[in-house]
Motif scaffolding. Sequence first.
Motif, PDB file in Angstrom:
ATOM      1  N   GLY A 135       0.818  -1.144  -0.002  1.00  0.00           N
ATOM      2  CA  GLY A 135      -0.095  -0.081  -0.134  1.00  0.00           C
ATOM      3  C   GLY A 135       0.742   1.345   0.012  1.00  0.00           C
ATOM      4  N   GLY A 136       0.287   2.209  -0.402  1.00  0.00           N
ATOM      5  CA  GLY A 136       0.765   3.830  -0.541  1.00  0.00           C
ATOM      6  C   GLY A 136       1.543   4.018   0.731  1.00  0.00           C
ATOM      7  N   GLY A 137       2.947   4.665   0.536  1.00  0.00           N
ATOM      8  CA  GLY A 137       3.572   5.212   1.610  1.00  0.00           C
ATOM      9  C   GLY A 137       4.205   4.123   2.648  1.00  0.00           C
ATOM     10  N   ALA A 138       4.221   2.957   2.361  1.00  0.00           N
ATOM     11  CA  ALA A 138       4.635   1.938   3.249  1.00  0.00           C
ATOM     12  C   ALA A 138       6.345   2.039   3.076  1.00  0.00           C
ATOM     13  N   LYS A 139       6.975   1.756   4.028  1.00  0.00           N
ATOM     14  CA  LYS A 139       8.458   1.700   4.286  1.00  0.00           C
ATOM     15  C   LYS A 139       8.931   0.190   4.624  1.00  0.00           C
ATOM     16  N   ILE A 140       9.535  -0.120   3.558  1.00  0.00           N
ATOM     17  CA  ILE A 140      10.214  -1.559   3.867  1.00  0.00           C
ATOM     18  C   ILE A 140      11.542  -1.351   4.243  1.00  0.00           C
ATOM     19  N   LEU A 141      11.972  -1.883   5.380  1.00  0.00           N
ATOM     20  CA  LEU A 141      13.265  -1.695   6.264  1.00  0.00           C
ATOM     21  C   LEU A 141      14.359  -2.916   5.677  1.00  0.00           C
ATOM     22  N   PRO A 142      15.785  -2.629   5.931  1.00  0.00           N
ATOM     23  CA  PRO A 142      16.590  -3.501   5.323  1.00  0.00           C
ATOM     24  C   PRO A 142      16.661  -4.975   6.044  1.00  0.00           C
ATOM     25  N   ASN A 149       1.685 -13.455  -1.821  1.00  0.00           N
ATOM     26  CA  ASN A 149       0.390 -13.181  -1.471  1.00  0.00           C
ATOM     27  C   ASN A 149       0.148 -12.222  -0.476  1.00  0.00           C
ATOM     28  N   ALA A 150       1.029 -11.833   0.119  1.00  0.00           N
ATOM     29  CA  ALA A 150       0.972 -10.932   1.391  1.00  0.00           C
ATOM     30  C   ALA A 150       0.379  -9.362   0.588  1.00  0.00           C
ATOM     31  N   ILE A 151      -0.033  -8.594   1.947  1.00  0.00           N
ATOM     32  CA  ILE A 151      -0.502  -7.353   1.760  1.00  0.00           C
ATOM     33  C   ILE A 151      -0.111  -6.482   3.027  1.00  0.00           C
ATOM     34  N   ILE A 152       0.634  -5.485   2.323  1.00  0.00           N
ATOM     35  CA  ILE A 152       1.204  -4.558   3.304  1.00  0.00           C
ATOM     36  C   ILE A 152       0.197  -3.226   3.304  1.00  0.00           C
ATOM     37  N   ALA A 153       0.025  -2.857   4.567  1.00  0.00           N
ATOM     38  CA  ALA A 153      -1.211  -1.742   4.720  1.00  0.00           C
ATOM     39  C   ALA A 153      -0.399  -0.335   4.177  1.00  0.00           C
ATOM     40  N   ALA A 154      -1.335   0.476   3.602  1.00  0.00           N
ATOM     41  CA  ALA A 154      -0.605   1.879   3.361  1.00  0.00           C
ATOM     42  C   ALA A 154      -0.219   2.422   4.707  1.00  0.00           C
ATOM     43  N   ASN A 155       1.203   2.988   4.504  1.00  0.00           N
ATOM     44  CA  ASN A 155       1.849   3.835   5.672  1.00  0.00           C
ATOM     45  C   ASN A 155       2.554   2.935   6.548  1.00  0.00           C
ATOM     46  N   ALA A 156       2.280   1.615   6.292  1.00  0.00           N
ATOM     47  CA  ALA A 156       3.040   0.754   7.223  1.00  0.00           C
ATOM     48  C   ALA A 156       4.502   0.839   7.228  1.00  0.00           C
ATOM     49  N   VAL A 157       5.029   0.894   8.607  1.00  0.00           N
ATOM     50  CA  VAL A 157       6.518   0.597   8.307  1.00  0.00           C
ATOM     51  C   VAL A 157       6.910  -0.886   8.843  1.00  0.00           C
ATOM     52  N   VAL A 158       7.419  -1.485   7.738  1.00  0.00           N
ATOM     53  CA  VAL A 158       7.702  -3.059   7.775  1.00  0.00           C
ATOM     54  C   VAL A 158       9.194  -3.278   8.652  1.00  0.00           C
TER      55      VAL A 158
END
Length: 170
Positions: A135-142, A149-158
């Motif tokens: 989703g928009g604005g998500a940040k995926i860390l190192p 099939n996963a879904i990452i919510a908007a603005n999530a910091v993973v």
Amino acid sequence: MTEFEKMIRGETFNGVDTDLRLRRETARLACAKFNAHPSKGNLRHITRLFAEFVSVVIEPGFQCDYGSQIHLGKNVFINFHCVFLDSAPIHIGDDVLIGPGVHLYTVDHPRDAKLRASGECFTRPITIGNNVWIGGGAKILPGINIGNNAIIAANAVVTRHVEENERYFG
């Protein structure tokens, strides 16, 4: 061994090295050409940087550090204003939707202020499976792996690995 070679091998490297700065400038110029006049013809300025891609749609505003460590599967959609810091490999599977303003960070910095001030960096790769929606604005860390099939919510910091079929809200 050059700082680029250290970076590619996953070793600690100096991010302010002149060669690395010039490589980032090359990628920035390629992105700028596409972003100023988005077209299939200008998309080649970005995709020729990539280590691997099958089929991709990239909306304007895309930025990457080097491009040389980006591996894309088929039917990847990268929406407006995404940032891929690819000091380590970024592997993205097939049929992946990446929302606007998503950032993928493979580079990290020491927690010790003196080491950080010296320009020392280290990296961890990011792997995104097939059929993932970020989703928009998500940040995926190192160092993060996102399963199929996963879904990452908007603005999530993973901040942790995301399992196959998981819905991650951060």
